[in-house]
Motif scaffolding. Sequence first.
Motif, PDB file in Angstrom:
ATOM      1  N   LEU A 248      39.997  30.678  33.614  1.00  0.00           N
ATOM      2  CA  LEU A 248      38.853  31.455  34.108  1.00  0.00           C
ATOM      3  C   LEU A 248      39.132  32.949  33.940  1.00  0.00           C
ATOM      4  O   LEU A 248      40.201  33.436  34.323  1.00  0.00           O
TER       5      LEU A 248
ATOM      6  N   SER B 189      44.574  25.982  33.647  1.00  0.00           N
ATOM      7  CA  SER B 189      43.679  26.127  34.799  1.00  0.00           C
ATOM      8  C   SER B 189      42.335  25.453  34.530  1.00  0.00           C
ATOM      9  O   SER B 189      42.319  24.250  34.288  1.00  0.00           O
ATOM     10  N   ILE B 190      41.218  26.195  34.481  1.00  0.00           N
ATOM     11  CA  ILE B 190      39.966  25.485  34.173  1.00  0.00           C
ATOM     12  C   ILE B 190      40.085  24.822  32.792  1.00  0.00           C
ATOM     13  O   ILE B 190      39.518  23.743  32.563  1.00  0.00           O
TER      14      ILE B 190
ATOM     15  N   TRP C  93      35.030  28.608  46.495  1.00  0.00           N
ATOM     16  CA  TRP C  93      34.342  28.999  45.250  1.00  0.00           C
ATOM     17  C   TRP C  93      32.990  29.628  45.542  1.00  0.00           C
ATOM     18  O   TRP C  93      32.575  30.577  44.864  1.00  0.00           O
TER      19      TRP C  93
ATOM     20  N   ARG D  80      33.679  33.114  46.378  1.00  0.00           N
ATOM     21  CA  ARG D  80      34.071  33.900  45.203  1.00  0.00           C
ATOM     22  C   ARG D  80      32.846  34.223  44.340  1.00  0.00           C
ATOM     23  O   ARG D  80      32.685  35.339  43.855  1.00  0.00           O
TER      24      ARG D  80
ATOM     25  N   ILE E 277      42.788  38.832  42.185  1.00  0.00           N
ATOM     26  CA  ILE E 277      43.029  37.879  41.087  1.00  0.00           C
ATOM     27  C   ILE E 277      44.360  38.201  40.410  1.00  0.00           C
ATOM     28  O   ILE E 277      45.164  37.303  40.114  1.00  0.00           O
TER      29      ILE E 277
ATOM     30  N   ARG F 155      47.356  36.807  41.986  1.00  0.00           N
ATOM     31  CA  ARG F 155      47.586  35.374  41.748  1.00  0.00           C
ATOM     32  C   ARG F 155      48.046  35.118  40.313  1.00  0.00           C
ATOM     33  O   ARG F 155      48.793  34.191  40.053  1.00  0.00           O
TER      34      ARG F 155
ATOM     35  N   SER G  74      47.287  30.729  42.310  1.00  0.00           N
ATOM     36  CA  SER G  74      46.000  30.040  42.108  1.00  0.00           C
ATOM     37  C   SER G  74      46.185  28.529  42.102  1.00  0.00           C
ATOM     38  O   SER G  74      45.451  27.804  42.764  1.00  0.00           O
TER      39      SER G  74
ATOM     40  N   HIS H 228      50.283  32.667  37.510  1.00  0.00           N
ATOM     41  CA  HIS H 228      49.285  31.714  37.015  1.00  0.00           C
ATOM     42  C   HIS H 228      49.219  31.668  35.484  1.00  0.00           C
ATOM     43  O   HIS H 228      48.730  30.697  34.927  1.00  0.00           O
TER      44      HIS H 228
HETATM   45  O1  LIG Z   1      42.243  30.310  36.393  1.00  0.00           O
HETATM   46  C1  LIG Z   1      41.364  29.440  36.516  1.00  0.00           C
HETATM   47  O2  LIG Z   1      40.857  28.899  35.517  1.00  0.00           O
HETATM   48  C2  LIG Z   1      40.878  29.010  37.861  1.00  0.00           C
HETATM   49  C3  LIG Z   1      41.838  29.189  38.966  1.00  0.00           C
HETATM   50  C4  LIG Z   1      41.757  30.500  39.632  1.00  0.00           C
HETATM   51  O3  LIG Z   1      41.307  30.550  40.730  1.00  0.00           O
HETATM   52  C5  LIG Z   1      42.246  31.689  38.936  1.00  0.00           C
HETATM   53  C6  LIG Z   1      42.291  32.900  39.812  1.00  0.00           C
HETATM   54  O4  LIG Z   1      43.165  32.982  40.663  1.00  0.00           O
HETATM   55  O5  LIG Z   1      41.449  33.748  39.659  1.00  0.00           O
END
Ligand SMILES: O=C(O)CCC(=O)CC(=O)O
Length: 262
Positions: free
Chosen positions: A30, A95-96, A130, A133, A149, A152, A212, A238
């Motif tokens: 994401l 992630s996604i 979500w 967010r 973000i 993370r 994340s 992440h």
């Molecule tokens: O990174 C992703 O695809 C989703 C997980 C997420 O929440 C990433 C973030 O911390 O912004």
Amino acid sequence: MLMANLNGLRVHYTDQGDPDGPALVFANSLGTDLRLWDQVLPLLPAGLRIIRYDKRGHGLTEVTPGPYKMGTLVADLEGLLDHLKVRDCLLVGLSIGGMIAQGLAVKRMDLVRAMVLSNTGAKIGTADMWDERIAAVRAGGIEALADAIMQRWFSAPFHQTDAFHAWRNMLVRQPLEGYAGCSAAISGTDFYTPTSGLRLPALGIAGSEDGSTPPDLVRETIDLIPGSKFELIRGAGHLPCVENPEDYARILTGFIRDTGHV
Ligand SMILES: O=C(O)CCC(=O)CC(=O)O
């Protein structure tokens, strides 16, 4: 510049390496585009056909009005691989992107022969998280969330580097509608049951500092697939493919070779 018109959606992708080699396909997280893998690619073995793409509403791919469904994001990648006549790929999803990978492996076993689930889960976060967010991003833009973000995405030492600012710029320049649309897709996804039914070589990769999708979530998800393996990259958040591309490429190369992909 490569663009595929898939049922009316113009998708930006790259297709590099040996056109006749086994396919290695990457799906991004994401708020990122296909540059996510820039530092890993030169460290991978020769002989692979390497495909990357910008998912719906990200990078140079078209933006459609959200919210998006996970099934739509899975169908976008399915359409791209069919368009490129790819079969039996090794699919790496972060992630996604890892959720899209799970969805595609369940739907089209002919497309995916092995899978890397990187910094992801069968389910990520809660619907309330979500919703909050998406509301925050719609109210203040991605910039309003960017600092949280980045906490993370990257470990504390990486925040002191010049590269950190480039990745932050990439994040805040993603289309808001794409970010919100894909957030809705994550919110509506729980792949625990379908992923439990998967039988294919699979590797989980986690970052010890990932805020994340923490290592426990990645391990819990990859453990749903019998015979799978798990690797932890210490000191990375992440996006370990950015923070520690050498370890990421080493682990990925080991899996590529173990699965006989090259
Ligand atoms: O990174 C992703 O695809 C989703 C997980 C997420 O929440 C990433 C973030 O911390 O912004």
